[in-house]
Design a protein around this motif. Sequence first.
Motif, PDB file in Angstrom:
ATOM      1  N   TRP A  86      15.449  36.866  74.422  1.00 54.46           N
ATOM      2  CA  TRP A  86      16.194  37.174  73.198  1.00 54.46           C
ATOM      3  C   TRP A  86      16.587  38.632  73.219  1.00 54.46           C
ATOM      4  O   TRP A  86      15.838  39.498  73.638  1.00 54.46           O
ATOM      5  CB  TRP A  86      15.399  36.800  71.945  1.00 54.46           C
ATOM      6  N   THR A  99      29.334  41.725  67.871  1.00 55.62           N
ATOM      7  CA  THR A  99      28.146  41.246  67.157  1.00 55.62           C
ATOM      8  C   THR A  99      27.855  42.078  65.908  1.00 55.62           C
ATOM      9  O   THR A  99      27.031  41.679  65.079  1.00 55.62           O
ATOM     10  CB  THR A  99      26.924  41.271  68.091  1.00 55.62           C
ATOM     11  N   SER A 115      22.963  33.053  60.485  1.00 57.91           N
ATOM     12  CA  SER A 115      22.786  32.757  61.909  1.00 57.91           C
ATOM     13  C   SER A 115      23.740  31.653  62.360  1.00 57.91           C
ATOM     14  O   SER A 115      24.327  31.736  63.452  1.00 57.91           O
ATOM     15  CB  SER A 115      21.328  32.351  62.178  1.00 57.91           C
ATOM     16  N   HIS A 118      27.084  33.189  62.561  1.00 57.61           N
ATOM     17  CA  HIS A 118      27.134  34.053  63.748  1.00 57.61           C
ATOM     18  C   HIS A 118      27.495  33.214  64.980  1.00 57.61           C
ATOM     19  O   HIS A 118      28.358  33.593  65.779  1.00 57.61           O
ATOM     20  CB  HIS A 118      25.761  34.698  63.921  1.00 57.61           C
ATOM     21  N   TRP A 119      26.841  32.064  65.114  1.00 57.53           N
ATOM     22  CA  TRP A 119      27.126  31.182  66.250  1.00 57.53           C
ATOM     23  C   TRP A 119      28.560  30.658  66.196  1.00 57.53           C
ATOM     24  O   TRP A 119      29.273  30.665  67.197  1.00 57.53           O
ATOM     25  CB  TRP A 119      26.152  30.005  66.271  1.00 57.53           C
ATOM     26  N   ALA A 139      22.103  30.462  71.472  1.00 54.06           N
ATOM     27  CA  ALA A 139      21.899  30.590  70.032  1.00 54.06           C
ATOM     28  C   ALA A 139      22.214  32.025  69.636  1.00 54.06           C
ATOM     29  O   ALA A 139      22.058  32.953  70.429  1.00 54.06           O
ATOM     30  CB  ALA A 139      20.465  30.237  69.630  1.00 54.06           C
ATOM     31  N   MET A 140      22.678  32.178  68.417  1.00 51.67           N
ATOM     32  CA  MET A 140      22.877  33.500  67.818  1.00 51.67           C
ATOM     33  C   MET A 140      22.052  33.518  66.542  1.00 51.67           C
ATOM     34  O   MET A 140      21.920  32.485  65.868  1.00 51.67           O
ATOM     35  CB  MET A 140      24.353  33.744  67.504  1.00 51.67           C
ATOM     36  N   MET A 141      21.506  34.665  66.186  1.00 48.87           N
ATOM     37  CA  MET A 141      20.678  34.708  64.986  1.00 48.87           C
ATOM     38  C   MET A 141      20.667  36.108  64.390  1.00 48.87           C
ATOM     39  O   MET A 141      21.044  37.074  65.047  1.00 48.87           O
ATOM     40  CB  MET A 141      19.256  34.242  65.291  1.00 48.87           C
ATOM     41  N   SER A 233      21.494  41.741  64.511  1.00 50.98           N
ATOM     42  CA  SER A 233      22.106  40.684  65.327  1.00 50.98           C
ATOM     43  C   SER A 233      21.354  40.472  66.640  1.00 50.98           C
ATOM     44  O   SER A 233      21.081  41.422  67.377  1.00 50.98           O
ATOM     45  CB  SER A 233      23.558  41.051  65.634  1.00 50.98           C
ATOM     46  N   SER A 235      20.847  37.453  70.087  1.00 52.86           N
ATOM     47  CA  SER A 235      21.214  36.197  70.746  1.00 52.86           C
ATOM     48  C   SER A 235      20.071  35.754  71.638  1.00 52.86           C
ATOM     49  O   SER A 235      19.281  36.574  72.114  1.00 52.86           O
ATOM     50  CB  SER A 235      22.505  36.340  71.571  1.00 52.86           C
ATOM     51  N   GLU A 260      24.530  25.807  67.145  1.00 53.31           N
ATOM     52  CA  GLU A 260      24.556  26.142  65.717  1.00 53.31           C
ATOM     53  C   GLU A 260      23.312  25.662  64.970  1.00 53.31           C
ATOM     54  O   GLU A 260      22.753  26.389  64.152  1.00 53.31           O
ATOM     55  CB  GLU A 260      25.812  25.564  65.066  1.00 53.31           C
ATOM     56  N   SER A 263      20.433  27.804  65.846  1.00 55.32           N
ATOM     57  CA  SER A 263      20.647  29.139  65.285  1.00 55.32           C
ATOM     58  C   SER A 263      20.217  29.171  63.822  1.00 55.32           C
ATOM     59  O   SER A 263      19.539  30.107  63.374  1.00 55.32           O
ATOM     60  CB  SER A 263      22.125  29.538  65.410  1.00 55.32           C
TER      61      SER A 263
END
Length: 337
Positions: A86, A99, A115, A118-119, A139-141, A233, A235, A260, A263
Amino acid sequence: MKTKSMIFAAATSLIASVTTVQAEETMVISSWLPPSHIMNEIIWPEFIARIEESTEGRVTGTVEYQLAAPPSQADLVEDGGADAAWIFHGYNPGRFVTTKLIEIPGLEGDSAAASAAHWRAHEQILGGANEHEGLVPVAMMVHAPGMLHLSTEISSLDEVSGLKIRSGGGVMGDVLAGLDMAGVQVAAPKVYETVANGVADGTFFPGDTISILRLTEVLPYTYRVPGGFYRGSFSIVMSEEFLSSIGEEDAAAIQAALGEDFSAFAGEAWDEGNNRGVTAQMETGQVIDLDGEAIAKFEALVPQIRQSVLSQVSETGVDAEAALQIIEETMAEYSGN
């Protein structure tokens, strides 16, 4: 007495079992905060469980610590030192610019909504900037809205000018500069000693991190503003080489099981961790909500940060306004608005 068919069936079962074990791939997952952090307690176990289920047990994972410093996690995966990690984007200024959009103060919604947004923005627009080149984001979070934690008490943000504040980069750094504070660049695991030694007067963090890193011992005053000072931010990325090694079918299954939905799950976990940290701070220190004239300086800064981030993201060649619209619409969708 066993019949030949029974013996054959048992042998076949044994061979299948051995084959399954031999076929299993174990990815090395790099993590850089203590095992008690929600990333390691909640998010990584769910990550592994989804991968195991989606590949019918052919792929699993194990979390390892201290493989590289927090700012080096992207390079670690890209160079083959780990199969997944991460990343906090602010630790790599210049490489990750798009980001910063999700970090803008004032976005309405919890961390699950943010999150997921973001994704979605990354998948539809921001990924076009190719900032994760050499990596595969799965994943993005974001963490919960950031708070300001200080060693001394204040009654207004007009009093923070000149304070030395640890910064991890990103919009956090923009807020720090806009409030006339001096930035101290240090990664999260080093903040305790930085504050304890008097090198910094405080830090920006969500609640869970101040609790896990024992910062409640040296930073007894926590200040919140409506919507937070910023969002951090992150990922979750995987190695291109590892995904290629497990075959197209399992690689596709893993990516489909994350994205998604995962996330949003991760964002919800960050909010849970934040609540724990705020509770811990309330037990030994103070959590103070600032509003009105006490935050006028920050409120005047927010539109400037928003416009600055939009300009920076546009310079990467992607449609920043459209991406921000996706973020805001997705957050409203998840919030039921």
